[in-house]
Design an enzyme around this catalytic site. Structure first.
Site, PDB file in Angstrom:
ATOM      1  N   GLY A 109       0.824  -1.204   0.000  1.00  0.00           N
ATOM      2  CA  GLY A 109       0.000   0.000   0.000  1.00  0.00           C
ATOM      3  C   GLY A 109       0.857   1.253   0.000  1.00  0.00           C
ATOM      4  O   GLY A 109       0.508   2.264  -0.613  1.00  0.00           O
ATOM      5  N   ARG A 110       1.993   1.183   0.652  1.00  0.00           N
ATOM      6  CA  ARG A 110       2.907   2.331   0.699  1.00  0.00           C
ATOM      7  C   ARG A 110       3.632   2.548  -0.625  1.00  0.00           C
ATOM      8  O   ARG A 110       4.300   3.559  -0.813  1.00  0.00           O
ATOM      9  CB  ARG A 110       3.901   2.149   1.842  1.00  0.00           C
ATOM     10  CG  ARG A 110       3.200   2.201   3.191  1.00  0.00           C
ATOM     11  CD  ARG A 110       4.066   1.679   4.308  1.00  0.00           C
ATOM     12  NE  ARG A 110       3.221   1.311   5.433  1.00  0.00           N
ATOM     13  CZ  ARG A 110       3.490   1.593   6.688  1.00  0.00           C
ATOM     14  NH1 ARG A 110       4.581   2.262   6.999  1.00  0.00           N
ATOM     15  NH2 ARG A 110       2.676   1.208   7.644  1.00  0.00           N
ATOM     16  N   LEU A 132      -7.589 -11.372  -7.388  1.00  0.00           N
ATOM     17  CA  LEU A 132      -7.164 -10.079  -6.853  1.00  0.00           C
ATOM     18  C   LEU A 132      -7.419  -9.003  -7.898  1.00  0.00           C
ATOM     19  O   LEU A 132      -7.139  -9.202  -9.082  1.00  0.00           O
ATOM     20  CB  LEU A 132      -5.673 -10.121  -6.497  1.00  0.00           C
ATOM     21  CG  LEU A 132      -5.260 -11.184  -5.488  1.00  0.00           C
ATOM     22  CD1 LEU A 132      -3.738 -11.265  -5.390  1.00  0.00           C
ATOM     23  CD2 LEU A 132      -5.869 -10.901  -4.127  1.00  0.00           C
ATOM     24  N   GLU A 133      -7.947  -7.882  -7.471  1.00  0.00           N
ATOM     25  CA  GLU A 133      -8.222  -6.742  -8.355  1.00  0.00           C
ATOM     26  C   GLU A 133      -7.114  -5.721  -8.120  1.00  0.00           C
ATOM     27  O   GLU A 133      -7.221  -4.864  -7.257  1.00  0.00           O
ATOM     28  CB  GLU A 133      -9.597  -6.170  -8.031  1.00  0.00           C
ATOM     29  CG  GLU A 133     -10.705  -7.195  -8.167  1.00  0.00           C
ATOM     30  CD  GLU A 133     -11.886  -6.916  -7.262  1.00  0.00           C
ATOM     31  OE1 GLU A 133     -11.716  -6.228  -6.234  1.00  0.00           O
ATOM     32  OE2 GLU A 133     -12.980  -7.381  -7.586  1.00  0.00           O
TER      33      GLU A 133
END
EC number: 3.5.4.13
Length: 195
Positions: A109-110, A132-133
């Site tokens: 996410g980072r 997974l998108e």
């Protein structure tokens, strides 16, 4: 109640919760989640010169995606603004008294990588790999390597087991999926399907 590492290990040992292959439990089992790894298959959305996609048209949906398989040791480059479907390496089976939540790993996410756009839930009774998108919200391309830990799965215990879990009895369209799956929304009742 969210399951702790001890609860997760106990359910895995009992066999009613399945996450396989779980090659490195000491690394993959976190204090309240299981890290899942990225698979080798991706569905890439083509930059199409079409006015729109009609969700009720299976042909339009399937024509819009192209499968890419990354060989061992290879990388998939996710460019800024891109959206692709990937898959977990692991297959899961969720018992009727649990619900599983797919979350991104904070380290990715980072780097502006999001692992699910909306479908972050695995219903009780679900079995298969998890699609997974994946999207890159950042400004730089990011290399994704099959086998890397890409997401985490948390488990919440239901107050009572589901009476009608996800699966064949319900005609669940993604049950038993292997690899990333494009949308099957045309199977929904509002589009003339039976689900």
């Amino acid at each position: 109640m969210i399951l702790s590492d001890a609860d997760i290990l106990r359910r895995l040992e009992q066999g009613d919760l399945v996450v396989e292959p779980l090659d490195d439990p000491d690394i993959q089992i976190q204090p309240a989640s299981v890290d899942l790894r990225l698979g080798h298959e991706f569905l890439e959305f083509q930059h199409a010169n079409i006015p729109c996609i009609h969700p009720n048209s299976e042909d339009e949906v399937s024509d819009y995606v192209e499968e890419t398989v990354i060989e061992e040791g290879g990388e998939f480059i996710l460019h800024p603004g891109d959206f692709v479907l990937g898959t977990t390496h692991e297959r899961v089976a969720i018992p009727d008294d649990l619900i599983a939540h797919v979350e991104g790993r904070s380290s990715l996410g980072r780097l502006a990588i999001v692992v699910h756009a909306t479908a972050g839930l695995c219903d009780p009774g679900y079995e298969g790999q998890i699609t997974l998108e994946l999207s890159n919200l950042g400004t730089a391309p990011v290399a994704l390597t099959p086998g890397m830990r890409i997401s985490q799965l948390t488990f919440t215990e239901l107050k009572t087991p589901a009476d009608r879990p996800y699966g064949a009895e319900r005609g669940s369209k993604y049950q038993g999926q292997s690899g990333p799956q494009a949308s099957k929304i045309q199977g929904d009742r509002e589009f003339g399907g039976d689900q």
